[in-house]
Design a protein around this motif. Structure first.
Motif, PDB file in Angstrom:
ATOM      1  N   ARG A  45       0.845  -1.292  -0.096  1.00 24.28           N
ATOM      2  CA  ARG A  45       0.071   0.107   0.017  1.00 24.28           C
ATOM      3  C   ARG A  45       1.024   1.339   0.006  1.00 24.28           C
ATOM      4  O   ARG A  45       0.303   2.191  -0.556  1.00 24.28           O
ATOM      5  N   ASP A  46       2.150   1.243   0.441  1.00 20.78           N
ATOM      6  CA  ASP A  46       2.823   2.415   0.865  1.00 20.78           C
ATOM      7  C   ASP A  46       3.342   2.645  -0.521  1.00 20.78           C
ATOM      8  O   ASP A  46       3.943   3.841  -0.836  1.00 20.78           O
ATOM      9  N   LYS A  47       3.783   1.664  -1.275  1.00 25.69           N
ATOM     10  CA  LYS A  47       4.264   2.044  -2.689  1.00 25.69           C
ATOM     11  C   LYS A  47       3.549   2.374  -3.857  1.00 25.69           C
ATOM     12  O   LYS A  47       3.677   3.063  -4.835  1.00 25.69           O
ATOM     13  N   CYS A  48       2.156   1.822  -3.489  1.00 28.85           N
ATOM     14  CA  CYS A  48       1.041   2.170  -4.550  1.00 28.85           C
ATOM     15  C   CYS A  48       0.686   3.450  -4.758  1.00 28.85           C
ATOM     16  O   CYS A  48       0.394   4.094  -3.555  1.00 28.85           O
ATOM     17  N   VAL A  49       0.464   4.076  -5.891  1.00 32.06           N
ATOM     18  CA  VAL A  49       0.153   5.331  -5.983  1.00 32.06           C
ATOM     19  C   VAL A  49      -1.216   5.295  -6.649  1.00 32.06           C
ATOM     20  O   VAL A  49      -1.798   6.477  -7.005  1.00 32.06           O
ATOM     21  N   GLY A  50      -1.977   4.208  -6.842  1.00 35.43           N
ATOM     22  CA  GLY A  50      -3.259   4.276  -7.211  1.00 35.43           C
ATOM     23  C   GLY A  50      -3.399   4.576  -8.638  1.00 35.43           C
ATOM     24  O   GLY A  50      -4.433   5.227  -8.938  1.00 35.43           O
ATOM     25  N   CYS A  51      -2.674   4.275  -9.577  1.00 39.97           N
ATOM     26  CA  CYS A  51      -2.836   4.590 -11.080  1.00 39.97           C
ATOM     27  C   CYS A  51      -3.804   3.465 -11.616  1.00 39.97           C
ATOM     28  O   CYS A  51      -4.297   3.814 -12.693  1.00 39.97           O
ATOM     29  N   TYR A  52      -3.998   2.351 -11.018  1.00 41.49           N
ATOM     30  CA  TYR A  52      -5.016   1.168 -11.365  1.00 41.49           C
ATOM     31  C   TYR A  52      -4.380   0.562 -12.671  1.00 41.49           C
ATOM     32  O   TYR A  52      -5.298  -0.078 -13.457  1.00 41.49           O
ATOM     33  N   THR A  53      -3.126   0.676 -12.922  1.00 40.66           N
ATOM     34  CA  THR A  53      -2.713  -0.369 -14.250  1.00 40.66           C
ATOM     35  C   THR A  53      -2.964  -1.849 -13.645  1.00 40.66           C
ATOM     36  O   THR A  53      -3.193  -2.513 -14.897  1.00 40.66           O
ATOM     37  N   CYS A  54      -3.196  -2.113 -12.569  1.00 36.57           N
ATOM     38  CA  CYS A  54      -3.084  -3.621 -12.167  1.00 36.57           C
ATOM     39  C   CYS A  54      -4.501  -3.908 -12.693  1.00 36.57           C
ATOM     40  O   CYS A  54      -4.968  -5.068 -12.949  1.00 36.57           O
ATOM     41  N   ILE A  55      -5.615  -2.896 -12.330  1.00 36.70           N
ATOM     42  CA  ILE A  55      -7.067  -3.177 -12.670  1.00 36.70           C
ATOM     43  C   ILE A  55      -7.104  -3.487 -14.249  1.00 36.70           C
ATOM     44  O   ILE A  55      -7.909  -4.103 -14.723  1.00 36.70           O
ATOM     45  N   LEU A  56      -6.250  -2.618 -14.891  1.00 35.38           N
ATOM     46  CA  LEU A  56      -6.272  -2.792 -16.328  1.00 35.38           C
ATOM     47  C   LEU A  56      -5.670  -3.957 -16.800  1.00 35.38           C
ATOM     48  O   LEU A  56      -6.201  -4.764 -17.762  1.00 35.38           O
ATOM     49  N   ALA A  57      -5.069  -4.708 -15.940  1.00 36.91           N
ATOM     50  CA  ALA A  57      -4.214  -5.961 -16.235  1.00 36.91           C
ATOM     51  C   ALA A  57      -4.861  -7.313 -15.744  1.00 36.91           C
ATOM     52  O   ALA A  57      -4.733  -8.152 -16.665  1.00 36.91           O
ATOM     53  N   CYS A  58      -5.606  -7.160 -14.906  1.00 35.18           N
ATOM     54  CA  CYS A  58      -5.980  -8.476 -14.235  1.00 35.18           C
ATOM     55  C   CYS A  58      -7.204  -8.938 -14.848  1.00 35.18           C
ATOM     56  O   CYS A  58      -8.289  -8.568 -15.213  1.00 35.18           O
ATOM     57  N   PRO A  59      -6.985 -10.247 -15.756  1.00 31.69           N
ATOM     58  CA  PRO A  59      -7.944 -10.999 -16.687  1.00 31.69           C
ATOM     59  C   PRO A  59      -9.310 -11.204 -15.826  1.00 31.69           C
ATOM     60  O   PRO A  59     -10.112 -11.567 -16.820  1.00 31.69           O
ATOM     61  N   TYR A  60      -9.068 -11.360 -14.528  1.00 30.87           N
ATOM     62  CA  TYR A  60     -10.444 -11.853 -13.959  1.00 30.87           C
ATOM     63  C   TYR A  60     -10.999 -10.711 -13.171  1.00 30.87           C
ATOM     64  O   TYR A  60     -12.230 -10.876 -12.711  1.00 30.87           O
ATOM     65  N   GLY A  61     -10.529  -9.782 -12.999  1.00 33.83           N
ATOM     66  CA  GLY A  61     -11.262  -8.417 -12.607  1.00 33.83           C
ATOM     67  C   GLY A  61     -11.229  -8.472 -11.309  1.00 33.83           C
ATOM     68  O   GLY A  61     -12.222  -8.232 -10.597  1.00 33.83           O
ATOM     69  N   THR A  62     -10.055  -8.845 -10.458  1.00 29.15           N
ATOM     70  CA  THR A  62     -10.069  -9.280  -9.062  1.00 29.15           C
ATOM     71  C   THR A  62      -9.535  -8.026  -8.101  1.00 29.15           C
ATOM     72  O   THR A  62      -9.437  -8.277  -6.877  1.00 29.15           O
ATOM     73  N   ILE A  63      -9.010  -6.929  -8.861  1.00 25.67           N
ATOM     74  CA  ILE A  63      -8.431  -5.901  -7.944  1.00 25.67           C
ATOM     75  C   ILE A  63      -9.279  -4.671  -7.971  1.00 25.67           C
ATOM     76  O   ILE A  63      -9.937  -4.528  -8.927  1.00 25.67           O
ATOM     77  N   VAL A  64      -9.522  -4.135  -6.844  1.00 29.07           N
ATOM     78  CA  VAL A  64     -10.417  -2.821  -6.520  1.00 29.07           C
ATOM     79  C   VAL A  64      -9.783  -1.751  -6.198  1.00 29.07           C
ATOM     80  O   VAL A  64      -8.728  -1.948  -5.448  1.00 29.07           O
ATOM     81  N   PRO A  65     -10.232  -0.507  -6.397  1.00 30.59           N
ATOM     82  CA  PRO A  65      -9.792   0.645  -5.541  1.00 30.59           C
ATOM     83  C   PRO A  65      -9.948   0.555  -4.202  1.00 30.59           C
ATOM     84  O   PRO A  65     -11.185   0.102  -3.571  1.00 30.59           O
ATOM     85  N   SER A  66      -8.815   0.908  -3.288  1.00 31.17           N
ATOM     86  CA  SER A  66      -9.149   1.041  -1.645  1.00 31.17           C
ATOM     87  C   SER A  66     -10.074   2.182  -1.503  1.00 31.17           C
ATOM     88  O   SER A  66     -10.376   3.133  -2.510  1.00 31.17           O
ATOM     89  N   ASP A  67     -10.514   2.006  -0.418  1.00 34.80           N
ATOM     90  CA  ASP A  67     -11.513   3.129   0.102  1.00 34.80           C
ATOM     91  C   ASP A  67     -11.101   4.620  -0.203  1.00 34.80           C
ATOM     92  O   ASP A  67     -11.976   5.472  -0.609  1.00 34.80           O
ATOM     93  N   ASP A  68     -10.029   5.006   0.115  1.00 35.28           N
ATOM     94  CA  ASP A  68      -9.567   6.302  -0.229  1.00 35.28           C
ATOM     95  C   ASP A  68      -9.044   6.665  -1.533  1.00 35.28           C
ATOM     96  O   ASP A  68      -8.840   7.909  -1.969  1.00 35.28           O
ATOM     97  N   GLY A  69      -9.509   5.751  -2.578  1.00 36.85           N
ATOM     98  CA  GLY A  69      -9.049   5.791  -3.881  1.00 36.85           C
ATOM     99  C   GLY A  69      -7.483   6.168  -4.227  1.00 36.85           C
ATOM    100  O   GLY A  69      -7.267   6.618  -5.223  1.00 36.85           O
ATOM    101  N   HIS A  70      -6.668   5.988  -3.246  1.00 37.69           N
ATOM    102  CA  HIS A  70      -5.318   6.349  -3.350  1.00 37.69           C
ATOM    103  C   HIS A  70      -4.414   5.177  -3.490  1.00 37.69           C
ATOM    104  O   HIS A  70      -3.155   4.863  -3.879  1.00 37.69           O
ATOM    105  N   ALA A  71      -4.888   3.792  -3.546  1.00 37.53           N
ATOM    106  CA  ALA A  71      -4.334   2.656  -3.828  1.00 37.53           C
ATOM    107  C   ALA A  71      -5.246   1.585  -4.277  1.00 37.53           C
ATOM    108  O   ALA A  71      -6.587   1.747  -4.427  1.00 37.53           O
TER     109      ALA A  71
END
Lengths: 153, 420
Positions: free
Chosen positions: A93-119
């Protein structure tokens, strides 16, 4: 290596797994009563669980991170925040900047933004939270989600 | 076997991790001009903004090189490749021999000549950590910043700088923002959002000439408008660093030409990342797809091939996730003009899909917010998954695995999976 598997034939679409997931990932007092805290913490709130139930008239199942051997999210992460720790795909979480490239990449759609939207956040098999074992599995009333050793094909 | 890697960003790291995945014996040497530990290059705007710091923006842990038995020569510049002798020459005069060589040299910002540009002493580009340090040193609340280029780099820079000053003007020759990734409608949505956060735009115009003013400088735009500024950021585009390969006799177009394993036409020389032109599986044609995930995938494919491991590669597509002031754009694939875009525009989100009905394939998409589970769409584009109309309609409304048959689902839900 144990993984979470879903058995769609047993899923009732009760969504309890989503609530238990959200609850397990909240800060808890040591020795506190998880279930008692759940209603207090989550009632009436929008939750961002790391497992989600997909459902239509006929089919229901709960889906969470598959912890891929070759995780597209880890390879795509621009900040090096995603790593494989003992076979579990984790987000720092500390390194994540919340760009959501992981959400773009996950083929199963299993990554979500955190509540504060920053990770971003995802299932880490409850290894990093106070639960210690996958809460979705522990609380599934119909064993539609199981935590089992991976059998090599 | 000795692998030499020129460069120290995503392509290089992908290569190292691919080699070390199965091979612990080969020697790996990394040579890079920048003296820094590998860092997430796109994070420099978050660094400006104060959302990360130099420790956290490291792309891999402090002990990465040590753990992976990588010898680093950071701060050293390769000046020449000698393919016949299988050596690279360094600026220091030393020669380093290789068995396999990866060129992951990235790209460099382009500064187009303009009248009076040489008068502007307070000028930087925005592609490196040192550029960010330069801006952090110079920009305070009074500083008026003029950014040439309203693309990904220019606008991320503007967003980062907005935390430091409110005087930011951005100009671009294109009539819209983010013209390389967005058509008109979504570009308008983003422009309005950026303006609401205090950025000023002069679009469809370039700089006619620069001059020195009593305080700072003035850029006279082709539109006739003068822009007063203290600091100039040049973000009008980048050019792949192809020189080393070109001089060595390798095939170069705008980027270094590589195949799916990163091979150049020179024996035992590979290339990956922003310096290359690789095949976009959406079209089958080679193009520059200068985005971090692609650099990693290319470096990884090259690393596997270099180490003689199973030849595998991730098909490359244009793909982008980028956010400005809390509004995120996720996009992938291509936007063929022959296809009618399926658009949805609401208060909360904008969605646009390019679905080829004749082929039954999703060719590209653009999402502004409303991006939940977007990776499912990315996979459809990357894999060229064949979809029935009803299946696509369901996916368009809500991306999910429900749209797939029970066997496909069972494979994902019940077995260990890998995303290649």
């Amino acid at each position: 290596m144990k993984r979470i598997f879903a058995r769609e034939e047993w899923c009732l679409a009760c969504h309890l797994c989503e609530y238990h997931c959200a609850n397990a990932n909240l800060p808890h007092k040591e020795g506190g009563n998880f279930n008692a805290e759940m209603a207090r913490n989550l009632k009436g709130r929008a939750i961002r669980p790391r497992i989600r139930v997909e459902e239509d008239d006929r089919v229901h199942f709960a889906l969470s991170c598959r912890h891929c051997d070759e995780p597209a999210c880890k390879k795509s992460c621009i900040s090096g925040a995603i790593s494989m720790i003992n076979g579990v795909v984790c987000i720092d979480r500390d390194k994540c900047v919340g760009c959501y490239t992981c959400i773009l990449a996950c083929p199963y759609g299993t990554i979500v933004p955190s509540d504060d939207g920053h990770a971003a956040q995802k299932c880490e098999l409850c290894m990093q939270n106070s639960c210690g074992e996958p809460a979705c599995v522990a609380h599934c009333p119909n064993r539609a989600i199981v935590y089992e050793e991976v059998l090599d094909e | 076997m000795k692998h030499v890697i020129i460069g120290n960003s995503a392509g290089a790291i992908g290569c190292i991790e691919a080699i070390r995945h199965e091979n612990t014996e080969d020697e790996i040497v990394v040579i890079a001009s920048e003296p820094h530990h590998t860092y997430g290059r796109p994070l420099i705007s978050y660094y400006l903004e104060g959302r990360t710091d130099r420790q956290r923006m490291k792309y891999r842990a402090d002990d990465f090189y040590e753990k992976n038995c990588v010898q680093t020569m950071l701060g050293e510049t390769v000046t020449k490749i000698l393919p016949e002798e299988k050596k690279v020459a360094l600026q220091s005069g030393d020669l380093v021999s290789y068995d396999k060589l990866l060129v992951a040299t990235g790209s460099s910002p382009v500064i187009f000549p303009a009248e009076g540009l040489e008068l502007v002493k307070d000028i930087t580009t925005f592609t490196t950590l040192d550029d960010a340090e330069y801006l952090l040193e110079r920009v305070n609340a009074d500083a008026r910043v003029f950014i040439v280029g309203a693309g990904l780099i220019g606008l991320k820079c503007a967003e980062g700088l907005r935390a430091l000053t409110e005087h930011i003007t951005v100009c671009d020759l294109a009539p819209r923002v983010l013209s390389s990734i967005l058509p008109e409608q979504p570009a308008r949505i983003m422009r309005e959002h950026l303006e609401a956060h205090g950025l000023k735009f002069c679009l469809g115009t370039g700089v006619q000439r620069f001059s020195v003013a009593e305080r700072g400088y003035v850029a006279l735009l082709q539109s006739g408008e003068p822009i007063a500024f203290d600091l100039l950021v040049y973000a009008a585009g980048v050019r792949p660093n192809t020189g080393l390969i070109k001089d060595a006799g390798g095939e170069v177009n705008r980027g270094i030409l590589v195949d799916e394993y990163g091979r150049t036409n020179l024996p035992d020389i590979y290339a990956a990342g922003d310096c290359t032109e690789a095949v976009d599986v959406c079209t089958g044609a080679r193009k520059i797809m200068a985005l971090l995930p692609n650099a990693y995938f290319q470096g990884e494919a090259a690393g596997r091939h270099m180490a003689g491991l199973a030849a595998e590669h991730t098909p490359l597509i244009p793909e982008n996730a980028i956010g400005f002031f809390g509004k995120h754009i996720l996009s992938a694939g291509i936007y063929p003009e022959a296809l009618t875009p399926q658009e949805e525009n609401t208060e909360e989100y904008y969605k646009c899909f390019y679905f080829d009905e004749a082929e039954g394939k999703l060719r590209g998409y653009i999402l502004i917010e409303g991006f939940a589970r977007a990776g499912i769409y990315t996979a459809l584009v990357r894999d060229g998954t064949k979809l029935r109309p009803a299946q696509w309609e369901r996916l368009r409304r809500e991306p999910g695995l429900l749209a797939f048959d029970i066997m496909t689902r069972a494979k994902i839900l019940r077995k260990k999976v890998g995303a290649k």
